[in-house]
Design an enzyme around this catalytic site. Structure first.
Site, short mmCIF file in Angstrom:
data_model
loop_
_atom_site.label_atom_id
_atom_site.label_comp_id
_atom_site.label_asym_id
_atom_site.label_seq_id
_atom_site.Cartn_x
_atom_site.Cartn_y
_atom_site.Cartn_z
N ASP A 134 23.63 23.51 41.80
CA ASP A 134 23.78 24.30 40.57
C ASP A 134 25.26 24.35 40.21
OD1 ASP A 134 24.97 26.06 42.30
OD2 ASP A 134 23.87 27.81 41.62
N LYS B 267 15.78 19.60 40.68
CA LYS B 267 16.37 20.84 41.23
C LYS B 267 15.27 21.89 41.48
CE LYS B 267 19.39 24.67 40.10
NZ LYS B 267 19.29 25.54 38.96
#
Ligand code: SF4
Length: 220
Positions: A142, A123
């Site tokens: 997220d 990420k």
């Protein structure tokens, strides 16, 4: 499945772009290194809190070497309010060391090299590549992207990695960086975790979970 999802996703993007023309990365930064540090700090912390902390942090520490010249305790104090500060200090100092020793103090521009940095997972690497270098390497997932992907019927998976694998084939590559910003903006403003405002939603007609259709608040 994928074939019918693609046009719906394109419409969702179109409408969200109209609704949130200023959507962008909400972590304040002026270069790739600052974005890397801010993204490490953002784990389990709001972007707003990270931005408060980095206001002073980025004045005090400008280059990777700067993070190595203070004792861990001092850096822990400086980032304490972002939570998990001991682990984050280890990640930041570990990353600063590798950047200094192996990359000439520069943030590398490939996902493979970014993933070599301590505390940098996929990420973080995606955030940095997409937003600092304009190189979409994947779709950032997220909590907002997870929730909205579920509600919009784009993925039923639980982990960020698997959700990303569902999104990659249905989101046009040129939108990989913007798509999460749009979902995050929409998740904060309208499609909230507890009380989604379906009646005010710009993509209500494209959403299978709308309470206007189901009579039930999504997630309740
Ligand atoms: S219709 Fe409701 S659940 Fe669907 S995206 Fe909009 S706010 Fe979220």
């Amino acid at each position: 499945m994928t074939i019918e999802l693609k046009p719906r996703v394109r419409k969702i993007i179109q409408r969200l772009k109209r609704a949130y023309p200023d959507a962008k990365c909400s972590l304040n930064h002026t270069n790739a290194f600052e974005l890397l540090i801010a993204t490490i700090l953002s784990a389990q912390c709001t972007d707003a809190r990270v931005n408060i902390v980095t206001q002073d942090l980025f004045r005090k520490y400008r280059r990777p070497e700067d993070y190595l010249q203070v004792p861990a305790k001092e850096l822990e104090r400086d980032i304490r309010t972002t939570g998990f500060f001991r682990n984050k200090t280890k990640s930041i100092q570990g990353t600063a060391k590798v950047l200094t020793e192996e990359f000439g103090g520069q943030v590398p521009e490939t996902i493979e090299e970014l993933l070599e940095l301590p505390g940098v997972a996929r990420k973080t690497a995606n955030v940095v590549l997409g937003n600092a270098f304009g190189r979409p390497a994947g779709v950032v997932v997220d909590t907002h992207v997870t929730r909205l992907s579920h509600r919009l019927g784009l993925s039923a998976e639980k982990t960020a990695e698997k959700i990303e694998q569902d999104l990659i084939p249905i989101v046009p590559k040129k939108e990989w960086v913007m798509f999460p910003h749009l979902l995050i903006a929409h998740g904060r403003a309208i499609c909230k975790a507890r009380n989604p405002l379906c009646a005010e939603c710009a993509i209500e007609k494209l959403c299978p979970s709308s309470s206007l259709k189901t009579g039930v608040l999504p997630g309740s």
